[in-house]
Design an enzyme around this catalytic site. Structure first.
Site, PDB file in Angstrom:
ATOM      1  N   HIS A 240      -4.706   4.029  -3.364  1.00 45.73           N
ATOM      2  CA  HIS A 240      -3.704   2.945  -3.331  1.00 45.73           C
ATOM      3  C   HIS A 240      -3.233   3.022  -4.659  1.00 45.73           C
ATOM      4  O   HIS A 240      -4.098   2.989  -5.877  1.00 45.73           O
ATOM      5  CB  HIS A 240      -4.526   1.488  -3.051  1.00 45.73           C
ATOM      6  CG  HIS A 240      -3.509   0.359  -3.233  1.00 45.73           C
ATOM      7  ND1 HIS A 240      -3.517  -0.506  -2.061  1.00 45.73           N
ATOM      8  CD2 HIS A 240      -2.863  -0.134  -4.044  1.00 45.73           C
ATOM      9  CE1 HIS A 240      -2.645  -1.390  -2.357  1.00 45.73           C
ATOM     10  NE2 HIS A 240      -1.902  -1.225  -3.439  1.00 45.73           N
TER      11      HIS A 240
ATOM     12  N   ASN B 147      -3.772   8.742 -12.341  1.00 43.19           N
ATOM     13  CA  ASN B 147      -4.097  10.129 -11.488  1.00 43.19           C
ATOM     14  C   ASN B 147      -3.643  10.143 -10.207  1.00 43.19           C
ATOM     15  O   ASN B 147      -3.687   8.890  -9.427  1.00 43.19           O
ATOM     16  CB  ASN B 147      -5.846   9.525 -11.651  1.00 43.19           C
ATOM     17  CG  ASN B 147      -6.477   9.613 -13.005  1.00 43.19           C
ATOM     18  OD1 ASN B 147      -6.055   9.986 -13.749  1.00 43.19           O
ATOM     19  ND2 ASN B 147      -7.289   8.992 -12.931  1.00 43.19           N
TER      20      ASN B 147
ATOM     21  N   HIS C 188       0.857  -1.306  -0.145  1.00 41.27           N
ATOM     22  CA  HIS C 188       0.030  -0.022  -0.168  1.00 41.27           C
ATOM     23  C   HIS C 188       0.944   1.411   0.013  1.00 41.27           C
ATOM     24  O   HIS C 188       1.887   1.563   0.853  1.00 41.27           O
ATOM     25  CB  HIS C 188      -0.942   0.097   1.060  1.00 41.27           C
ATOM     26  CG  HIS C 188      -2.012   1.368   1.265  1.00 41.27           C
ATOM     27  ND1 HIS C 188      -3.097   1.396   0.606  1.00 41.27           N
ATOM     28  CD2 HIS C 188      -1.598   2.558   1.718  1.00 41.27           C
ATOM     29  CE1 HIS C 188      -3.708   2.392   0.616  1.00 41.27           C
ATOM     30  NE2 HIS C 188      -2.649   3.281   1.245  1.00 41.27           N
TER      31      HIS C 188
ATOM     32  N   GLY D  69      -8.727  13.370 -10.453  1.00 39.85           N
ATOM     33  CA  GLY D  69      -9.626  12.220 -10.698  1.00 39.85           C
ATOM     34  C   GLY D  69      -9.191  10.982  -9.971  1.00 39.85           C
ATOM     35  O   GLY D  69      -9.999  10.128 -10.356  1.00 39.85           O
TER      36      GLY D  69
ATOM     37  N   HIS E  32      -3.565   2.875 -14.916  1.00 34.44           N
ATOM     38  CA  HIS E  32      -4.809   2.454 -15.781  1.00 34.44           C
ATOM     39  C   HIS E  32      -4.076   1.994 -17.071  1.00 34.44           C
ATOM     40  O   HIS E  32      -3.408   3.153 -17.899  1.00 34.44           O
ATOM     41  CB  HIS E  32      -5.553   3.594 -16.089  1.00 34.44           C
ATOM     42  CG  HIS E  32      -6.228   4.105 -14.985  1.00 34.44           C
ATOM     43  ND1 HIS E  32      -7.454   3.645 -14.771  1.00 34.44           N
ATOM     44  CD2 HIS E  32      -6.071   4.865 -13.840  1.00 34.44           C
ATOM     45  CE1 HIS E  32      -8.127   4.116 -13.405  1.00 34.44           C
ATOM     46  NE2 HIS E  32      -7.096   5.046 -12.989  1.00 34.44           N
TER      47      HIS E  32
ATOM     48  N   HIS F 216      -1.899   3.093  -8.396  1.00 34.86           N
ATOM     49  CA  HIS F 216      -2.286   2.023  -9.352  1.00 34.86           C
ATOM     50  C   HIS F 216      -2.088   2.921 -10.901  1.00 34.86           C
ATOM     51  O   HIS F 216      -2.554   3.964 -10.710  1.00 34.86           O
ATOM     52  CB  HIS F 216      -3.849   1.582  -9.386  1.00 34.86           C
ATOM     53  CG  HIS F 216      -5.077   2.633  -9.224  1.00 34.86           C
ATOM     54  ND1 HIS F 216      -5.258   3.279  -8.116  1.00 34.86           N
ATOM     55  CD2 HIS F 216      -5.716   3.425 -10.239  1.00 34.86           C
ATOM     56  CE1 HIS F 216      -5.938   4.437  -8.147  1.00 34.86           C
ATOM     57  NE2 HIS F 216      -6.323   4.385  -9.588  1.00 34.86           N
TER      58      HIS F 216
HETATM   59  P1  5GP Z   1      -8.732   6.383 -10.079  1.00 33.21           P
HETATM   60  O1  5GP Z   1     -10.171   7.080 -10.449  1.00 33.21           O
HETATM   61  O2  5GP Z   1      -8.463   6.391  -8.477  1.00 33.21           O
HETATM   62  O3  5GP Z   1      -7.712   6.808 -11.026  1.00 33.21           O
HETATM   63  O4  5GP Z   1      -8.996   4.826 -10.488  1.00 33.21           O
HETATM   64  C1  5GP Z   1      -9.674   4.191  -9.754  1.00 33.21           C
HETATM   65  C2  5GP Z   1     -10.441   3.283 -10.659  1.00 33.21           C
HETATM   66  O5  5GP Z   1     -10.799   1.937  -9.754  1.00 33.21           O
HETATM   67  C3  5GP Z   1     -11.504   3.477 -11.371  1.00 33.21           C
HETATM   68  O6  5GP Z   1     -11.457   3.371 -12.640  1.00 33.21           O
HETATM   69  C4  5GP Z   1     -12.657   2.618 -10.843  1.00 33.21           C
HETATM   70  O7  5GP Z   1     -13.597   2.107 -11.920  1.00 33.21           O
HETATM   71  C5  5GP Z   1     -11.968   1.199 -10.387  1.00 33.21           C
HETATM   72  N1  5GP Z   1     -12.273   0.551  -9.155  1.00 33.21           N
HETATM   73  C6  5GP Z   1     -13.019   0.899  -8.049  1.00 33.21           C
HETATM   74  N2  5GP Z   1     -13.374   0.243  -7.342  1.00 33.21           N
HETATM   75  C7  5GP Z   1     -13.183  -1.004  -7.999  1.00 33.21           C
HETATM   76  C8  5GP Z   1     -13.301  -2.329  -7.322  1.00 33.21           C
HETATM   77  O8  5GP Z   1     -13.978  -2.784  -6.462  1.00 33.21           O
HETATM   78  N3  5GP Z   1     -12.957  -3.258  -8.444  1.00 33.21           N
HETATM   79  C9  5GP Z   1     -12.514  -3.003  -9.588  1.00 33.21           C
HETATM   80  N4  5GP Z   1     -12.076  -3.883 -10.432  1.00 33.21           N
HETATM   81  N5  5GP Z   1     -12.394  -1.787 -10.111  1.00 33.21           N
HETATM   82  C10 5GP Z   1     -12.638  -0.975  -9.123  1.00 33.21           C
HETATM   83 ZN    ZN Z   2      -4.217  -0.279  -0.187  1.00 30.69          ZN
END
Ligand code: 5GP
Ligand code: ZN
Length: 107
Positions: free
Chosen positions: A95, A84, A45, A90, A99, A97
């Site tokens: 945590h 992001n 994390h 956004g 895309h 990640h």
């Molecule tokens: P962020 O907006 O933080 O850059 O991206 C978070 C991403 O995580 C979003 O695209 C959202 O659809 C995805 N996401 C959120 N919760 C879950 C989940 O429980 N499972 C999966 N597979 N994706 C998730």
């Molecule tokens: Zn985490």
């Protein structure tokens, strides 16, 4: 810690896993915004990619390598890798990640 991606890493909540490596796992985004939309996530994390880069650079390299490998497998090979970072950019899950997105699935 109440972190949804830590729970996915721990196998406590389900996700459609598409790959894993020493430091990272990859699974399909629950709400895909492109025909290919995979999340690559460090097992450890850290709240965003900048913190990951300083705390564990090996894990960041591993994440990019896993993401690139999966992009080759799942797409034409032309893809975006985006992080992001911060609410205004956004980020909704704190945590780190990446895309992996692509408009063109592999034939
Ligand atoms: P962020 O907006 O933080 O850059 O991206 C978070 C991403 O995580 C979003 O695209 C959202 O659809 C995805 N996401 C959120 N919760 C879950 C989940 O429980 N499972 C999966 N597979 N994706 C998730
Ligand atoms: Zn985490």
């Amino acid at each position: 810690m109440d972190c949804i991606f830590c729970k996915i890493v721990a196998g406590e909540i389900p996700a459609t896993l598409v790959g894993e490596s020493e430091h990272s796992i990859a699974f399909k985004d629950i709400s895909p915004r492109q025909p290919i939309h995979i999340l690559v996530v460090p097992r450890e994390h850290h709240s965003n990619v900048a913190e990951l880069a300083f705390a564990n650079p090996d894990a960041l390299v591993d994440l990019v390598q896993l993401g690139s490998h999966l992009a080759e497998q799942h797409s034409s090979g032309s893809f975006r890798l985006t992080f992001n970072t911060g609410t205004e950019a956004g980020q909704t899950v704190f945590h780190a990640h990446g895309h992996i997105t692509s408009t063109t699935p592999k034939k």
